[in-house]
Write a protein that holds these residues in place. Structure first.
Motif, PDB file in Angstrom:
ATOM      1  N   LEU A   1       0.901  -1.060   0.145  1.00  0.00           N
ATOM      2  CA  LEU A   1      -0.319   0.125   0.364  1.00  0.00           C
ATOM      3  C   LEU A   1       0.824   0.973   0.142  1.00  0.00           C
ATOM      4  CD1 LEU A   1      -2.532  -0.983   2.568  1.00  0.00           C
ATOM      5  CD2 LEU A   1      -2.570  -1.651   0.431  1.00  0.00           C
ATOM      6  N   THR A   2       2.213   1.035   0.016  1.00  0.00           N
ATOM      7  CA  THR A   2       2.759   2.285  -0.684  1.00  0.00           C
ATOM      8  C   THR A   2       2.845   2.943  -1.911  1.00  0.00           C
ATOM      9  OG1 THR A   2       5.446   0.888  -0.600  1.00  0.00           O
ATOM     10  CG2 THR A   2       4.358   1.426   0.899  1.00  0.00           C
ATOM     11  N   GLU A   3       3.684   4.511  -1.888  1.00  0.00           N
ATOM     12  CA  GLU A   3       3.421   4.381  -3.297  1.00  0.00           C
ATOM     13  C   GLU A   3       4.999   4.941  -3.995  1.00  0.00           C
ATOM     14  OE1 GLU A   3       0.936   7.840  -4.474  1.00  0.00           O
ATOM     15  OE2 GLU A   3      -0.510   7.502  -3.737  1.00  0.00           O
ATOM     16  N   GLY A   4       4.780   4.072  -4.951  1.00  0.00           N
ATOM     17  CA  GLY A   4       6.442   4.058  -5.301  1.00  0.00           C
ATOM     18  C   GLY A   4       6.176   4.258  -7.185  1.00  0.00           C
ATOM     19  N   SER A   5       7.790   4.816  -7.840  1.00  0.00           N
ATOM     20  CA  SER A   5       7.666   4.537  -9.485  1.00  0.00           C
ATOM     21  C   SER A   5       9.725   4.370  -9.453  1.00  0.00           C
ATOM     22  CB  SER A   5       7.404   6.152  -9.589  1.00  0.00           C
ATOM     23  OG  SER A   5       8.885   7.627  -9.324  1.00  0.00           O
ATOM     24  N   ILE A   6       8.701   3.662 -10.895  1.00  0.00           N
ATOM     25  CA  ILE A   6      10.190   4.266 -11.963  1.00  0.00           C
ATOM     26  C   ILE A   6       9.993   4.717 -13.073  1.00  0.00           C
ATOM     27  CG2 ILE A   6      11.603   2.155 -13.055  1.00  0.00           C
ATOM     28  CD1 ILE A   6      10.601  -0.698 -11.548  1.00  0.00           C
ATOM     29  N   THR A   7      11.095   5.783 -13.073  1.00  0.00           N
ATOM     30  CA  THR A   7      11.498   6.282 -14.256  1.00  0.00           C
ATOM     31  C   THR A   7      12.737   5.642 -14.963  1.00  0.00           C
ATOM     32  OG1 THR A   7      10.632   8.213 -12.774  1.00  0.00           O
ATOM     33  CG2 THR A   7      11.569   8.958 -15.134  1.00  0.00           C
ATOM     34  N   ILE A   8      12.263   5.182 -16.468  1.00  0.00           N
ATOM     35  CA  ILE A   8      13.051   4.445 -17.191  1.00  0.00           C
ATOM     36  C   ILE A   8      13.530   6.174 -18.220  1.00  0.00           C
ATOM     37  CG2 ILE A   8      13.786   3.734 -19.450  1.00  0.00           C
ATOM     38  CD1 ILE A   8      11.463   1.360 -17.920  1.00  0.00           C
ATOM     39  N   ILE A   9      15.110   6.586 -18.096  1.00  0.00           N
ATOM     40  CA  ILE A   9      15.455   7.498 -19.007  1.00  0.00           C
ATOM     41  C   ILE A   9      16.787   6.675 -20.198  1.00  0.00           C
ATOM     42  CG2 ILE A   9      17.490   9.438 -19.548  1.00  0.00           C
ATOM     43  CD1 ILE A   9      16.029  10.535 -16.923  1.00  0.00           C
ATOM     44  N   GLY A  10      16.243   6.125 -21.244  1.00  0.00           N
ATOM     45  CA  GLY A  10      16.693   5.225 -22.496  1.00  0.00           C
ATOM     46  C   GLY A  10      17.373   6.017 -22.936  1.00  0.00           C
ATOM     47  N   ALA A  11      19.052   6.260 -23.048  1.00  0.00           N
ATOM     48  CA  ALA A  11      19.576   6.487 -24.503  1.00  0.00           C
ATOM     49  C   ALA A  11      19.973   5.721 -25.102  1.00  0.00           C
ATOM     50  CB  ALA A  11      21.205   6.714 -24.489  1.00  0.00           C
ATOM     51  N   VAL A  12      19.528   6.390 -27.025  1.00  0.00           N
ATOM     52  CA  VAL A  12      19.827   5.303 -27.912  1.00  0.00           C
ATOM     53  C   VAL A  12      20.577   5.940 -28.712  1.00  0.00           C
ATOM     54  CG1 VAL A  12      18.784   4.832 -29.985  1.00  0.00           C
ATOM     55  CG2 VAL A  12      17.213   5.199 -27.847  1.00  0.00           C
ATOM     56  N   SER A  13      21.550   5.367 -29.276  1.00  0.00           N
ATOM     57  CA  SER A  13      22.920   6.107 -30.195  1.00  0.00           C
ATOM     58  C   SER A  13      22.574   5.244 -32.180  1.00  0.00           C
ATOM     59  CB  SER A  13      24.024   5.289 -29.542  1.00  0.00           C
ATOM     60  OG  SER A  13      24.447   5.213 -28.219  1.00  0.00           O
TER      61      SER A  13
ATOM     62  N   SER B   1      16.056   7.626 -38.227  1.00  0.00           N
ATOM     63  CA  SER B   1      15.353   6.882 -39.137  1.00  0.00           C
ATOM     64  C   SER B   1      15.484   6.263 -38.798  1.00  0.00           C
ATOM     65  CB  SER B   1      15.479   7.333 -40.498  1.00  0.00           C
ATOM     66  OG  SER B   1      16.304   7.083 -40.819  1.00  0.00           O
ATOM     67  N   GLU B   2      16.774   5.488 -38.094  1.00  0.00           N
ATOM     68  CA  GLU B   2      17.012   3.913 -38.095  1.00  0.00           C
ATOM     69  C   GLU B   2      16.243   3.192 -37.331  1.00  0.00           C
ATOM     70  OE1 GLU B   2      18.673   2.068 -35.012  1.00  0.00           O
ATOM     71  OE2 GLU B   2      17.821   3.398 -33.921  1.00  0.00           O
ATOM     72  N   PRO B   3      15.743   1.779 -37.260  1.00  0.00           N
ATOM     73  CA  PRO B   3      14.958   0.913 -36.439  1.00  0.00           C
ATOM     74  C   PRO B   3      14.827   1.054 -34.621  1.00  0.00           C
ATOM     75  CG  PRO B   3      15.951  -0.870 -38.114  1.00  0.00           C
ATOM     76  CD  PRO B   3      16.557   1.232 -37.960  1.00  0.00           C
TER      77      PRO B   3
END
Length: 589
Positions: free
Chosen positions: A384-396, A403-405
């Protein structure tokens, strides 16, 4: 179950890089963890056919040969969860690199079998349950001060529930010592220790997802003001070589208001990862003045490590993040970079002789990317607690081609897109986030929070700023063709004010004490000043005066430099800029 404890008659039939096959066996299950060869390398079953079972090995397969044994374990690839994760540095399959270095030097030995966490260390445990209590999955039965900043909560495994029948005294215990005994509905007794195991490719259960409504405050103006991200949200940072992906993630890790940082270096250069490890070890958390590592876990998987382990590193990182989220913490995970992870999928797919899709990537690339980003959320936990996950992903993307996949498929599954610009990076404009290509879909979700906690003017100012930047972008197309001299003064003013926005507001100096982190109140006040300058300059031009005279007054330069001249702890000084602007215009008249 320890390595080598299993009787075995399964042997290697063929070896193709990290892909190993076993012929004519029914001993294995899909996604089962296995040990391969006499050195018992860690592997995972990824395909089962009538004749062949295919295994991907997370370590170097050099030295393996047909006929070597393969040992089943009966369980999936899992991580060990418990006190001691923070301040640690793991490889992609949760092996502690510091302990391995002390044992075998700079290189990880094949089949290295080191406990992920220090099993001999004792922890001060405070138990919060008593005999007779009914416990369900996710509920807390004790706490451990893991670091000065983070109180570690000991939770019942989500798959377990029952009645407490015995509780030990508060005191010092190792990770393997039991502290609570629990009897389930079938009468079986379970001993609860300080650790639990969890499969990395299975998301930890939650009670329910909550609406996203709170921003992850980063102190970076271009992000917080123009392209905000929410706690529990997802963001992508695409950019070519040298555009500042890693530097941007460093700034976010240091300054964002998440409780815990999980940094995953996936397939990055060894020297770059060394720099990350050294810098993070030295950084001081600006909010608490304690070492930043006290709320950070690093997963280092360099480009010379086995390719299959890149895939595991992403899942290891997100599972550790979910574990701390379940305690009620807000976690930010930095994945640098998901392109290397996708390249690992492509290589293994090629060795499996699967039908390639665009640019050789497997057809299931979009589903794998979505599975990863979908594990971000703002949730109500089982306790019953509140938590979060924020994902910050680098793309190369290769050649900075968006325009690459990988970039295009990532764009489908994230709601925040911070496009890094090579030209901005070359002129030392950091963060090099291109305001014309980037976007955030969280503005509507966060509007109530901004209106309540900052000011209703915040988003109005933000809209006015973006309108000016868009107008400048159109005007610069004309300027490139015929020059700026032909523009009327009101259009020249747009270009000059936009320059103040670009240099004085969006560009940020990570090495300047007052500019490396900027609170939201100061960001709003800076926008007030810039927009007031624009308003008064427009009024000045309606009198028929020349813009050139106003530029010569130096007021534009003063407003540009306010980010350095006004300290964060004395934002009230920005009020003097309104009078400064009025005085500068009055003197010209």
């Amino acid at each position: 179950m320890q390595r080598g404890d299993i009787l075995n008659d399964n042997v290697i039939y063929s070896i193709n890089g990290p892909v190993v096959t076993v012929k004519d066996t029914t001993s294995f299950a899909m996604l089962e963890m296995v040990y391969v060869g006499h050195k018992q390398l860690l592997g995972e079953v990824i395909s089962i056919k009538k004749e062949f079972t295919t295994i991907q090995v997370y370590e170097s397969t050099t030295g393996l040969k047909p006929g070597d044994p393969v040992y089943p374990t009966g369980m999936p690839i899992s991580v060990t969860l418990g006190p001691g994760i923070l301040m640690n540095i793991f490889d992609g399959i949760e092996r502690p690199l510091k302990e391995i270095a002390a044992e075998s030097g700079a290189f990880i030995g094949a089949g290295s079998n080191v406990d992920p966490l220090d099993m001999a260390k004792t922890w001060e445990v405070t138990l919060t349950v008593k005999v007779g209590d009914q416990l369900e999955g996710g509920q807390v039965y004790g706490t451990v001060p893991e670091t000065e900043l983070i109180l570690h909560k000991l939770m019942v495994s989500p798959t377990l529930k029952g009645e407490v029948i015995e509780v030990r005294e508060n005191g010092s215990y190792t990770l393997k010592d039991w502290v609570v005994r629990l009897r389930d509905a079938e009468g079986e007794v379970h001993e609860l220790t300080l650790i639990q195991k969890w499969p990395i490719k299975t998301a930890r259960p939650i009670k329910r997802r909550l609406p996203i409504s709170v921003p992850l405050i980063t102190g970076q103006r271009v992000i917080d003001t123009l392209f905000p991200i929410a706690k529990g949200g997802t963001a992508s940072i695409p950019g070519g070589f040298g555009t500042g992906k890693t530097m941007t993630q460093h700034q976010l890790a240091k300054w964002c208001d998440a409780d815990i940082i999980v940094y995953v270096g996936c397939g990055e250069r060894g020297n770059e990862m060394t720099q990350v490890l050294e810098e993070f070890s030295e950084l001081i958390d600006p909010k608490t003045q304690r070492p930043l590592m006290e709320r950070t876990v690093l997963i280092a998987n360099t480009s010379n490590m086995p390719v299959a382990a890149r895939e595991a590193s992403i899942y290891t990182g997100i599972t550790l993040a979910e574990y701390y989220r379940d305690m009620g913490y807000h976690v930010a995970i930095m994945a640098d970079s998901t392109s290397r992870w996708a390249e690992a999928l492509r290589e293994i797919s090629g060795r499996l002789e699967e039908m390639p899709a665009e640019e050789g990537f497997p057809a299931y690339l979009p589903s794998r990317i979505s599975q990863f980003y979908e594990r971000a959320a703002y949730v109500e936990n089982l306790n019953l607690t509140e938590g979060s996950i924020t994902i910050i992903g680098a793309v190369s993307p290769q050649g900075a081609d968006f325009s690459e996949p990988v970039t295009q498929n990532t764009k489908r599954f994230v709601r925040c897109f911070w496009a890094l610009d090579k030209q901005l990076a070359y002129i030392r404009h950091y963060s090099a986030i291109n305001w014309n290509q980037s976007y955030s879909e969280y503005l509507g979700d966060l509007s109530k929070w901004y209106n309540k906690n900052i000011s209703p003017k915040f988003l109005l100012n933000r809209n006015d700023i973006t309108v000016l930047l868009a107008a400048e972008n159109k005007l610069m197309e004309i300027v490139k063709l015929i020059g700026s001299d032909v523009l009327p003064d009101d259009q020249k003013l747009v270009i000059e004010v936009a320059k103040v926005i670009r240099v004085g507001f969006l560009q940020q100096n990570a090495f300047h004490k007052e500019d490396t982190y900027v609170p939201l109140q100061k960001q709003m006040k800076m926008m007030d000043v810039i927009l007031y300058l624009n308003k008064r300059a427009k009024e000045y031009l309606t009198t028929g005066k020349s813009l050139h005279m106003l530029l010569d007054s130096g007021i534009f330069d003063k407003v540009t430099k306010m980010k350095y001249d006004v300290p964060n702890d004395n934002i009230g000084l920005l009020d003097s800029y309104f009078n400064m602007i009025d005085d500068a215009i009055a003197k010209i008249r």
